[in-house]
Scaffold this active site. Structure first.
Site, PDB file in Angstrom:
ATOM      1  N   GLY A  52      -1.053 -27.673  11.457  1.00  0.00           N
ATOM      2  CA  GLY A  52      -0.334 -29.115  11.309  1.00  0.00           C
ATOM      3  C   GLY A  52       0.481 -28.972  10.227  1.00  0.00           C
ATOM      4  O   GLY A  52       0.403 -30.203   9.206  1.00  0.00           O
ATOM      5  N   HIS A  53       1.524 -28.495  10.154  1.00  0.00           N
ATOM      6  CA  HIS A  53       2.613 -28.592   9.086  1.00  0.00           C
ATOM      7  C   HIS A  53       3.821 -27.455   9.519  1.00  0.00           C
ATOM      8  O   HIS A  53       3.775 -26.741  10.280  1.00  0.00           O
ATOM      9  CB  HIS A  53       2.050 -28.256   7.832  1.00  0.00           C
ATOM     10  CG  HIS A  53       1.464 -26.532   7.638  1.00  0.00           C
ATOM     11  ND1 HIS A  53       0.273 -26.261   7.689  1.00  0.00           N
ATOM     12  CD2 HIS A  53       2.280 -25.512   7.593  1.00  0.00           C
ATOM     13  CE1 HIS A  53       0.230 -25.050   7.663  1.00  0.00           C
ATOM     14  NE2 HIS A  53       1.237 -24.470   7.775  1.00  0.00           N
ATOM     15  N   ALA A  54       5.005 -27.732   8.801  1.00  0.00           N
ATOM     16  CA  ALA A  54       6.118 -26.792   8.961  1.00  0.00           C
ATOM     17  C   ALA A  54       6.381 -26.140   7.489  1.00  0.00           C
ATOM     18  O   ALA A  54       5.796 -27.063   6.614  1.00  0.00           O
ATOM     19  CB  ALA A  54       7.070 -27.753   9.556  1.00  0.00           C
TER      20      ALA A  54
END
Ligand code: TYD
Length: 141
Positions: A52-54
């Site tokens: 749930g991130h980059a």
């Protein structure tokens, strides 16, 4: 800029014998960067999702060392879903790719090889910010 097409599957070596399998991995050999950090996810409860991130700069390779799970990758325009289920197969994630890890099998172990040390400043944790940085088309929803 990176796209989901750059999120390629890497064949890792497997040294298999009657007593089990072993996969050696070297930076800039099997994976396309220097490996500065390794971390692993385990004890993952049923239904949990991770990621749930980059990352702004960090590159990673994700491996299902045990069990299976799906990785959803998103470049701001396109999404792809990849199932990992073999210890000799890694998913390469270049910089600036949003990722979510879902559908973990019971007892799954996820090994991650990363190009740099942990740094919270390297994370983009809000999907809206990621989409803005990627110049994604406006969301009409
Ligand atoms: P996070 O990267 O958000 O986990 P995931 O993507 O698997 O859901 O990290 C969870 C927590 O662990 C967060 O507080 C940061 C910390 N952490 C470290 O201290 N070092 C690391 O190498 C990583 C990957 C996370």
């Amino acid at each position: 800029m990176t796209t989901v097409a750059d999120c390629r599957l890497l064949d890792l070596p497997e040294i298999r014998d009657a007593e089990g399998s072993l996969t050696p991995v070297h930076g800039n050999v099997e994976v396309p960067f220097d490996i500065e950090r390794v971390y692993y996810l385990y004890d993952i409860p049923a239904g949990a999702s991770r990621g749930g991130h980059a990352h702004r700069e960090i590159e990673e390779v994700i491996v299902a060392a045990l069990g299976s799970f799906d990785v959803i990758v998103d470049d701001g325009s396109q999404r792809r879903r990849v199932t990992l289920r073999r210890g000799n197969c890694g998913l390469y994630l270049p910089r600036m790719i949003w990722r979510e890890l879902v559908d973990f099998s019971a007892g799954a172990i996820c090994v991650v090889l990363a190009s740099r040390a942990y740094a919270e400043a390297d994370y983009i944790r809000e999907l809206a910010e990621f989409r803005r940085l990627r110049g994604s088309p406006a969301d009409d929803a």
